[in-house]
Design a protein around this motif. Structure first.
Motif, PDB file in Angstrom:
ATOM      1  N   VAL A  31     -18.116-121.386  48.532  1.00 25.84           N
ATOM      2  CA  VAL A  31     -17.754-120.145  49.220  1.00 25.84           C
ATOM      3  C   VAL A  31     -18.010-120.292  50.719  1.00 25.84           C
ATOM      4  O   VAL A  31     -17.189-119.933  51.545  1.00 25.84           O
ATOM      5  N   ALA A  32     -19.158-120.851  51.048  1.00 28.27           N
ATOM      6  CA  ALA A  32     -19.483-121.104  52.461  1.00 28.27           C
ATOM      7  C   ALA A  32     -19.850-122.579  52.601  1.00 28.27           C
ATOM      8  O   ALA A  32     -20.494-123.143  51.725  1.00 28.27           O
ATOM      9  N   ALA A  33     -19.424-123.188  53.695  1.00 27.28           N
ATOM     10  CA  ALA A  33     -19.756-124.594  53.936  1.00 27.28           C
ATOM     11  C   ALA A  33     -21.265-124.733  54.099  1.00 27.28           C
ATOM     12  O   ALA A  33     -21.864-123.999  54.898  1.00 27.28           O
ATOM     13  N   PRO A  34     -21.896-125.650  53.334  1.00 23.63           N
ATOM     14  CA  PRO A  34     -23.346-125.842  53.479  1.00 23.63           C
ATOM     15  C   PRO A  34     -23.733-126.273  54.892  1.00 23.63           C
ATOM     16  O   PRO A  34     -24.778-125.900  55.396  1.00 23.63           O
ATOM     17  N   ILE A  35     -22.862-127.062  55.536  1.00 23.63           N
ATOM     18  CA  ILE A  35     -23.090-127.481  56.920  1.00 23.63           C
ATOM     19  C   ILE A  35     -21.770-127.279  57.655  1.00 23.63           C
ATOM     20  O   ILE A  35     -20.743-127.814  57.265  1.00 23.63           O
ATOM     21  N   ASN A  36     -21.818-126.489  58.706  1.00 26.42           N
ATOM     22  CA  ASN A  36     -20.613-126.194  59.475  1.00 26.42           C
ATOM     23  C   ASN A  36     -20.266-127.347  60.401  1.00 26.42           C
ATOM     24  O   ASN A  36     -21.161-127.898  61.049  1.00 26.42           O
ATOM     25  N   PRO A  37     -18.975-127.730  60.498  1.00 29.25           N
ATOM     26  CA  PRO A  37     -18.639-128.846  61.389  1.00 29.25           C
ATOM     27  C   PRO A  37     -18.835-128.519  62.871  1.00 29.25           C
ATOM     28  O   PRO A  37     -19.107-129.407  63.666  1.00 29.25           O
ATOM     29  N   GLY A  38     -18.713-127.236  63.242  1.00 34.00           N
ATOM     30  CA  GLY A  38     -18.853-126.847  64.649  1.00 34.00           C
ATOM     31  C   GLY A  38     -20.293-126.876  65.122  1.00 34.00           C
ATOM     32  O   GLY A  38     -21.222-126.747  64.319  1.00 34.00           O
ATOM     33  N   GLY A  39     -20.481-127.076  66.421  1.00 27.87           N
ATOM     34  CA  GLY A  39     -21.824-126.999  66.998  1.00 27.87           C
ATOM     35  C   GLY A  39     -22.595-128.298  66.912  1.00 27.87           C
ATOM     36  O   GLY A  39     -22.150-129.257  66.296  1.00 27.87           O
ATOM     37  N   ALA A  40     -23.761-128.294  67.517  1.00 30.97           N
ATOM     38  CA  ALA A  40     -24.584-129.503  67.587  1.00 30.97           C
ATOM     39  C   ALA A  40     -25.304-129.763  66.274  1.00 30.97           C
ATOM     40  O   ALA A  40     -25.296-128.924  65.375  1.00 30.97           O
ATOM     41  N   GLY A  41     -25.938-130.927  66.207  1.00 29.55           N
ATOM     42  CA  GLY A  41     -26.764-131.251  65.047  1.00 29.55           C
ATOM     43  C   GLY A  41     -28.077-130.496  65.141  1.00 29.55           C
ATOM     44  O   GLY A  41     -28.406-129.937  66.188  1.00 29.55           O
ATOM     45  N   PRO A  42     -28.849-130.468  64.049  1.00 28.01           N
ATOM     46  CA  PRO A  42     -30.140-129.772  64.091  1.00 28.01           C
ATOM     47  C   PRO A  42     -31.157-130.566  64.900  1.00 28.01           C
ATOM     48  O   PRO A  42     -30.888-131.710  65.257  1.00 28.01           O
ATOM     49  N   GLU A  43     -32.297-129.960  65.140  1.00 31.37           N
ATOM     50  CA  GLU A  43     -33.356-130.663  65.867  1.00 31.37           C
ATOM     51  C   GLU A  43     -33.863-131.803  64.983  1.00 31.37           C
ATOM     52  O   GLU A  43     -34.080-131.617  63.788  1.00 31.37           O
ATOM     53  N   GLY A  44     -33.998-132.976  65.557  1.00 30.09           N
ATOM     54  CA  GLY A  44     -34.564-134.094  64.826  1.00 30.09           C
ATOM     55  C   GLY A  44     -33.597-134.883  63.954  1.00 30.09           C
ATOM     56  O   GLY A  44     -33.981-135.869  63.352  1.00 30.09           O
ATOM     57  N   ALA A  45     -32.345-134.435  63.878  1.00 26.76           N
ATOM     58  CA  ALA A  45     -31.368-135.179  63.077  1.00 26.76           C
ATOM     59  C   ALA A  45     -29.983-135.058  63.702  1.00 26.76           C
ATOM     60  O   ALA A  45     -29.735-134.187  64.529  1.00 26.76           O
ATOM     61  N   ALA A  46     -29.101-135.939  63.304  1.00 26.62           N
ATOM     62  CA  ALA A  46     -27.711-135.868  63.745  1.00 26.62           C
ATOM     63  C   ALA A  46     -26.884-135.275  62.607  1.00 26.62           C
ATOM     64  O   ALA A  46     -27.270-135.349  61.443  1.00 26.62           O
ATOM     65  N   LYS A  47     -25.763-134.670  62.972  1.00 31.66           N
ATOM     66  CA  LYS A  47     -24.846-134.153  61.968  1.00 31.66           C
ATOM     67  C   LYS A  47     -23.634-135.068  61.928  1.00 31.66           C
ATOM     68  O   LYS A  47     -23.089-135.423  62.976  1.00 31.66           O
ATOM     69  N   VAL A  48     -23.254-135.481  60.713  1.00 32.91           N
ATOM     70  CA  VAL A  48     -22.072-136.322  60.559  1.00 32.91           C
ATOM     71  C   VAL A  48     -21.086-135.580  59.671  1.00 32.91           C
ATOM     72  O   VAL A  48     -21.443-135.141  58.566  1.00 32.91           O
ATOM     73  N   CYS A  49     -19.864-135.402  60.166  1.00 37.69           N
ATOM     74  CA  CYS A  49     -18.829-134.751  59.368  1.00 37.69           C
ATOM     75  C   CYS A  49     -17.695-135.736  59.134  1.00 37.69           C
ATOM     76  O   CYS A  49     -17.251-136.412  60.060  1.00 37.69           O
ATOM     77  N   VAL A  50     -17.266-135.806  57.881  1.00 35.33           N
ATOM     78  CA  VAL A  50     -16.221-136.739  57.483  1.00 35.33           C
ATOM     79  C   VAL A  50     -15.010-135.931  57.047  1.00 35.33           C
ATOM     80  O   VAL A  50     -15.131-135.058  56.169  1.00 35.33           O
ATOM     81  N   ALA A  51     -13.865-136.187  57.683  1.00 35.57           N
ATOM     82  CA  ALA A  51     -12.663-135.406  57.379  1.00 35.57           C
ATOM     83  C   ALA A  51     -11.510-136.299  56.953  1.00 35.57           C
ATOM     84  O   ALA A  51     -11.376-137.431  57.424  1.00 35.57           O
ATOM     85  N   ARG A  52     -10.705-135.756  56.078  1.00 33.66           N
ATOM     86  CA  ARG A  52      -9.490-136.439  55.629  1.00 33.66           C
ATOM     87  C   ARG A  52      -8.361-135.426  55.702  1.00 33.66           C
ATOM     88  O   ARG A  52      -8.442-134.353  55.104  1.00 33.66           O
ATOM     89  N   THR A  53      -7.341-135.725  56.492  1.00 29.53           N
ATOM     90  CA  THR A  53      -6.245-134.773  56.685  1.00 29.53           C
ATOM     91  C   THR A  53      -4.976-135.180  55.944  1.00 29.53           C
ATOM     92  O   THR A  53      -4.122-134.356  55.675  1.00 29.53           O
ATOM     93  N   SER A  54      -4.867-136.451  55.617  1.00 30.07           N
ATOM     94  CA  SER A  54      -3.637-136.970  55.021  1.00 30.07           C
ATOM     95  C   SER A  54      -3.436-136.471  53.597  1.00 30.07           C
ATOM     96  O   SER A  54      -4.382-136.363  52.822  1.00 30.07           O
ATOM     97  N   VAL A  55      -2.176-136.175  53.250  1.00 30.16           N
ATOM     98  CA  VAL A  55      -1.873-135.796  51.872  1.00 30.16           C
ATOM     99  C   VAL A  55      -1.526-137.036  51.045  1.00 30.16           C
ATOM    100  O   VAL A  55      -1.323-136.957  49.843  1.00 30.16           O
ATOM    101  N   LEU A  56      -1.487-138.201  51.694  1.00 26.36           N
ATOM    102  CA  LEU A  56      -1.227-139.450  50.977  1.00 26.36           C
ATOM    103  C   LEU A  56      -2.349-139.716  49.979  1.00 26.36           C
ATOM    104  O   LEU A  56      -3.521-139.504  50.294  1.00 26.36           O
TER     105      LEU A  56
END
Length: 173
Positions: A31-56
């Motif tokens: 229902v809601a994304a556990p981690i939002n792609p927008g904005g910076a990473g949290p304190e002490g860690a980096a945020k990595v978002c992996v996206a796939r746009t292709s319908v192939l």
């Protein structure tokens, strides 16, 4: 006559089907994304978002591991995010051959990995491309979050709150 009834075989076949179904990759859109792609990473860690746009090859699941830890998967267009400890990360996406991306994660930063898909006569290849800024924002537009809710027996379900440890770099000899 009909003395040899193939019942035991049928029973065995029926028994196997549910078992196989339970061991595959299962993805759901929360229902809601556990981690939002927008904005910076949290304190002490980096945020990595992996996206796939292709319908192939959208029936093909691309499981992704960071330093050996299962962090998510994509099947068709979608994305997921996870947290990474500062330091060295090797991100492997499995298609018909593994695709490797590397990252030196910095705490508080966000990183965006786009999975480009090539489907050449049914051979599915993933190309992992780091994207930034406006390009990254465009990549995630209209995509839904894909959360792993079922994994094969040898795998462990990703915990969205977990921070994937960095690889230990050995001092030069």
């Amino acid at each position: 006559g009909m003395s040899r009834r193939p019942l035991p075989f049928l029973a065995a076949a029926l028994f196997l089907v549910p078992f196989v179904a339970c061991t595959s990759w299962k993805l759901e859109t929360p229902v809601a994304a556990p981690i939002n792609p927008g904005g910076a990473g949290p304190e002490g860690a980096a945020k990595v978002c992996v996206a796939r746009t292709s319908v192939l090859a959208s029936a093909v699941t691309f499981p992704t591991h960071d330093n050996g830890v299962l962090v998510g998967a994509t099947r068709g267009p979608g994305y997921f995010c996870y947290l990474a400890a500062p330091g060295s990360h090797t991100i492997v996406t499995e298609a018909d051959e593994p695709e490797v991306a590397t990252l030196q994660a910095v705490a508080g930063r966000a990183y965006y990995l786009k999975e480009e898909v090539d489907n050449v006569f049914g051979y599915v290849k993933c190309r992992a491309v780091w994207v930034e800024g406006e390009t990254a924002a465009n990549v995630f537009e209209g995509l839904s979050y894909e959360a792993l809710v079922g994994v094969p027996g040898r795998e462990k379900l990703p915990d969205p709150n977990a921070i994937v440890p960095a690889a230990v770099s050995l001092p030069a000899q």
